[in-house]
Design a protein around this motif. Structure first.
Motif, PDB file in Angstrom:
ATOM      1  N   GLY A 237       0.819  -1.209   0.000  1.00 20.09           N
ATOM      2  CA  GLY A 237       0.000   0.000   0.000  1.00 20.09           C
ATOM      3  C   GLY A 237       0.852   1.259   0.000  1.00 20.09           C
ATOM      4  O   GLY A 237       0.577   2.220  -0.722  1.00 20.09           O
ATOM      5  N   SER A 277      -5.900   2.920  -3.979  1.00 25.36           N
ATOM      6  CA  SER A 277      -5.616   1.526  -3.606  1.00 25.36           C
ATOM      7  C   SER A 277      -4.565   1.474  -2.508  1.00 25.36           C
ATOM      8  O   SER A 277      -4.599   0.579  -1.661  1.00 25.36           O
ATOM      9  N   GLN A 280      -6.438   1.980   0.646  1.00 23.41           N
ATOM     10  CA  GLN A 280      -7.218   0.762   0.904  1.00 23.41           C
ATOM     11  C   GLN A 280      -6.347  -0.327   1.523  1.00 23.41           C
ATOM     12  O   GLN A 280      -6.726  -0.976   2.493  1.00 23.41           O
ATOM     13  N   LEU A 281      -5.193  -0.532   0.907  1.00 22.58           N
ATOM     14  CA  LEU A 281      -4.322  -1.614   1.373  1.00 22.58           C
ATOM     15  C   LEU A 281      -3.810  -1.340   2.782  1.00 22.58           C
ATOM     16  O   LEU A 281      -3.756  -2.242   3.616  1.00 22.58           O
TER      17      LEU A 281
END
Ligand code: UDP
Ligand code: MG
Length: 314
Positions: A237, A277, A280-281
């Protein structure tokens, strides 16, 4: 005491000969033993046959599943009830040879915790079985660092305290030596015999390849990141986020100092996606951290295993 754990799914033709050969070998060893058959929801006469063994022989123990749960569940159930100091798993189809059991036990005496059978001369079809398996074994050995040749061989011996620690889900029975590494096990392998399947049919097809690949990720994660999932998710991430951020910075620079129009640039979309993303990660990693904590606390388990202590009171 020695426990033999055998998963059984529709193996009625092999069972009588298996029981006979196995008993002969175990008798010869002159140690206490038990044979645990786990009937994984067989639809043939396997259970009746197992019952007839158990009626004559108290050392035979049988667990019958309500339905077919798979080989991993069957092995897990066997480990749960096994009383032996050494627990040996083998297939019910006579592809493994009971005569190899003394070999495994010899090796255990050298101080190993897990001794894995290696079907050096494997009697299975090449293209559908041996080749995929060779590739899988090579990858698993590289990824997990447990360098054995034949993960797929069920004939393996485990010291009790290792076997009892496993919590097995999915198709994890193929990865037991790799999982044992998590518990600090000393692992080795010995060549064993292998026979073609004489009765019944194999329970697996080529479709297991995909599952094995997915499982490799899982095992890698379990072995290295189970107590620090944030590093696994957050690491990726962080890289994605930084990349997106840098691209965004570059575009902002063009816009504010170069006076350029950036609305139609693919880079803008890429930057937004990477930043999203990445976030998110990282949050998945944080949530995974919470789950892992709950996992250990709820089971009263520590994220380490003590070998021995000196002058430490319980
Ligand atoms: N087995 C099981 N449950 C299943 C599939 C297989 O208990 O859902 C048992 C099967 O009876 C055998 C062992 O697992 O004793 C290995 O299966 P098989 O011989 O079909 O695998 P292969 O040797 O072809 O890899
Ligand atoms: Mg087999």
């Amino acid at each position: 005491m020695i426990s033999i754990v055998i998963p059984v799914y529709n193996e009625e033709e092999s069972l009588p000969l298996l029981y006979e050969k196995l008993s002969k070998v175990l008798e010869r060893l002159g140690e206490d033993y038990e044979i645990i058959f786990v009937d994984d929801g067989s639809e043939d006469r396997s259970f009746e046959i197992l019952r007839s063994f158990a009626e004559k022989d108290k050392r035979v123990k049988v667990v019958r599943f309500r339905r077919n749960y798979g080989q991993t569940a069957a092995i897990y159930a066997g480990f749960e009830i096994a009383k032996g100091d050494v627990i040996i798993t083998m297939d019910a189809d006579l592809q493994n040879d009971p005569e190899d059991i003394p070999l495994l036990l010899e090796k255990m005496k050298e101080g190993y915790d897990v001794v894995s059978g290696w079907r050096k001369d494997r009697k299975d079809p090449f293209w559908s079985r041996k080749l995929p398996s060779m590739i899988a074994n090579w990858i698993i050995a590289r990824v997990t660092g447990v360098k054995i040749h034949d993960y797929g061989c069920t004939l393996k011996a485990y010291r009790k305290d290792i076997a009892k620690r496993f919590r097995l889900y999915g198709d994890m029975h193929r990865f037991l030596p790799a999982l044992a590494k998590r518990f600090g096990a000393k692992i080795t392998e010995v060549p064993v015999r292998h026979h073609p399947r004489l009765y019944g049919r194999s329970k697996y097809g080529i479709s297991r390849t995909v599952r094995v690949i997915l499982d490799i990720f899982l095992v890698k994660f379990l072995n290295e990141y189970i107590t620090k999932p944030l590093y696994a998710f957050g690491g990726v991430g962080f890289v994605l986020f930084s990349l997106g951020f840098l691209i965004g910075l570059y575009l902002s620079f063009l816009k504010f100092f170069g006076g350029k129009d950036i609305g139609g640039r693919p880079l803008l979309i890429l930057s937004a996606l990477l930043i999203l993303s990445g976030i998110q990660l990282i949050s998945t990693g944080v949530i995974a951290e919470l789950i892992v904590r709950t996992y250990y606390e709820s089971r009263g388990e520590k994220p380490y295993i003590v070998e021995e202590t000196i002058n430490v009171e319980e």
